[in-house]
Design a protein around this motif. Structure first.
Motif, PDB file in Angstrom:
ATOM      1  N   UNK A  17      43.680  29.367  93.371  1.00  0.00           N
ATOM      2  CA  UNK A  17      43.807  28.246  92.432  1.00  0.00           C
ATOM      3  C   UNK A  17      42.432  27.867  91.893  1.00  0.00           C
ATOM      4  N   UNK A  18      41.457  27.764  92.801  1.00  0.00           N
ATOM      5  CA  UNK A  18      40.093  27.433  92.396  1.00  0.00           C
ATOM      6  C   UNK A  18      39.545  28.501  91.452  1.00  0.00           C
ATOM      7  N   UNK A  19      39.773  29.771  91.767  1.00  0.00           N
ATOM      8  CA  UNK A  19      39.274  30.871  90.941  1.00  0.00           C
ATOM      9  C   UNK A  19      39.821  30.771  89.524  1.00  0.00           C
ATOM     10  N   UNK A  20      41.120  30.582  89.391  1.00  0.00           N
ATOM     11  CA  UNK A  20      41.720  30.479  88.064  1.00  0.00           C
ATOM     12  C   UNK A  20      41.196  29.266  87.304  1.00  0.00           C
ATOM     13  N   UNK A  21      41.056  28.154  88.000  1.00  0.00           N
ATOM     14  CA  UNK A  21      40.538  26.947  87.345  1.00  0.00           C
ATOM     15  C   UNK A  21      39.106  27.166  86.860  1.00  0.00           C
ATOM     16  N   UNK A  34      34.851  41.707  79.016  1.00  0.00           N
ATOM     17  CA  UNK A  34      34.349  42.605  80.067  1.00  0.00           C
ATOM     18  C   UNK A  34      33.689  41.817  81.203  1.00  0.00           C
ATOM     19  N   UNK A  35      32.847  40.861  80.854  1.00  0.00           N
ATOM     20  CA  UNK A  35      32.166  40.047  81.873  1.00  0.00           C
ATOM     21  C   UNK A  35      33.170  39.159  82.594  1.00  0.00           C
ATOM     22  N   UNK A  36      34.122  38.594  81.864  1.00  0.00           N
ATOM     23  CA  UNK A  36      35.167  37.778  82.489  1.00  0.00           C
ATOM     24  C   UNK A  36      35.939  38.585  83.515  1.00  0.00           C
ATOM     25  N   UNK A  37      36.296  39.814  83.177  1.00  0.00           N
ATOM     26  CA  UNK A  37      37.026  40.674  84.115  1.00  0.00           C
ATOM     27  C   UNK A  37      36.180  40.986  85.342  1.00  0.00           C
ATOM     28  N   UNK A  42      35.087  40.088  91.147  1.00  0.00           N
ATOM     29  CA  UNK A  42      34.184  39.697  92.231  1.00  0.00           C
ATOM     30  C   UNK A  42      34.746  38.509  93.010  1.00  0.00           C
ATOM     31  N   UNK A  43      35.307  37.538  92.305  1.00  0.00           N
ATOM     32  CA  UNK A  43      35.888  36.380  92.984  1.00  0.00           C
ATOM     33  C   UNK A  43      37.143  36.766  93.767  1.00  0.00           C
ATOM     34  N   UNK A  44      37.944  37.666  93.214  1.00  0.00           N
ATOM     35  CA  UNK A  44      39.119  38.152  93.949  1.00  0.00           C
ATOM     36  C   UNK A  44      38.694  38.918  95.201  1.00  0.00           C
ATOM     37  N   UNK A  45      37.620  39.688  95.079  1.00  0.00           N
ATOM     38  CA  UNK A  45      37.096  40.429  96.230  1.00  0.00           C
ATOM     39  C   UNK A  45      36.666  39.456  97.332  1.00  0.00           C
ATOM     40  N   UNK A  46      36.004  38.365  96.928  1.00  0.00           N
ATOM     41  CA  UNK A  46      35.604  37.360  97.916  1.00  0.00           C
ATOM     42  C   UNK A  46      36.830  36.716  98.557  1.00  0.00           C
ATOM     43  N   UNK A  96      24.687  40.338  92.148  1.00  0.00           N
ATOM     44  CA  UNK A  96      25.620  40.057  91.055  1.00  0.00           C
ATOM     45  C   UNK A  96      26.864  39.374  91.583  1.00  0.00           C
ATOM     46  N   UNK A  97      27.399  39.860  92.706  1.00  0.00           N
ATOM     47  CA  UNK A  97      28.565  39.241  93.340  1.00  0.00           C
ATOM     48  C   UNK A  97      28.265  37.794  93.739  1.00  0.00           C
ATOM     49  N   UNK A  98      27.094  37.579  94.335  1.00  0.00           N
ATOM     50  CA  UNK A  98      26.713  36.230  94.762  1.00  0.00           C
ATOM     51  C   UNK A  98      26.538  35.298  93.569  1.00  0.00           C
ATOM     52  N   UNK A  99      25.968  35.801  92.488  1.00  0.00           N
ATOM     53  CA  UNK A  99      25.791  34.972  91.291  1.00  0.00           C
ATOM     54  C   UNK A  99      27.132  34.544  90.733  1.00  0.00           C
ATOM     55  N   UNK A 100      28.105  35.431  90.761  1.00  0.00           N
ATOM     56  CA  UNK A 100      29.429  35.086  90.247  1.00  0.00           C
ATOM     57  C   UNK A 100      30.131  34.092  91.157  1.00  0.00           C
ATOM     58  N   UNK A 101      29.910  34.207  92.437  1.00  0.00           N
ATOM     59  CA  UNK A 101      30.512  33.256  93.368  1.00  0.00           C
ATOM     60  C   UNK A 101      29.880  31.891  93.199  1.00  0.00           C
TER      61      UNK A 101
END
Length: 101
Positions: A17-21, A34-37, A42-46, A96-101
């Motif tokens: 829910x948080x990810x989608x919001x 592309x960047x959104x995907x 990355x967030x789904x992986x987390x 990159x993963x950490x920056x997205x999180x």
């Protein structure tokens, strides 16, 4: 663990829910498709890693300790190698993963 405020719906404490919001409020329409995907992946992986490790997806249970453990996991075995065995991610990919999180 942190308790939920009375006014907060327990569904709002869910990582998906948080990810989608977050994607709706800060990423979609602002960043390229592309960047959104990539951020979404990355967030789904987390989320999958947290759910697998903690057995639930409560955002309020995520602490700096979990983020550090995820970083260490990515650096040691975050990729799937050619032989389908865990392989390390490059430091730039982990960052990159950490920056997205």
């Amino acid at each position: 663990m942190v308790g939920l405020p009375e006014r907060l719906d327990p569904a709002d404490d869910s990582l998906p829910v948080w990810t989608e919001r977050y994607l709706d409020l800060a990423v979609r329409g602002v960043r390229s498709a592309e960047v959104t995907a990539k951020i979404s992946r990355h967030l789904e992986r987390f989320g999958a890693w947290i759910t697998g490790g903690l057995g639930h997806d409560r955002l309020s249970a995520v602490t700096p300790r979990e983020i550090t453990a995820w970083r260490d996991h990515l650096a040691a075995a975050g990729n799937c190698g050619r032989d389908n065995m865990p392989a390390p991610m490059a430091p730039a990919t982990v960052n990159n993963h950490l920056a997205h999180l």
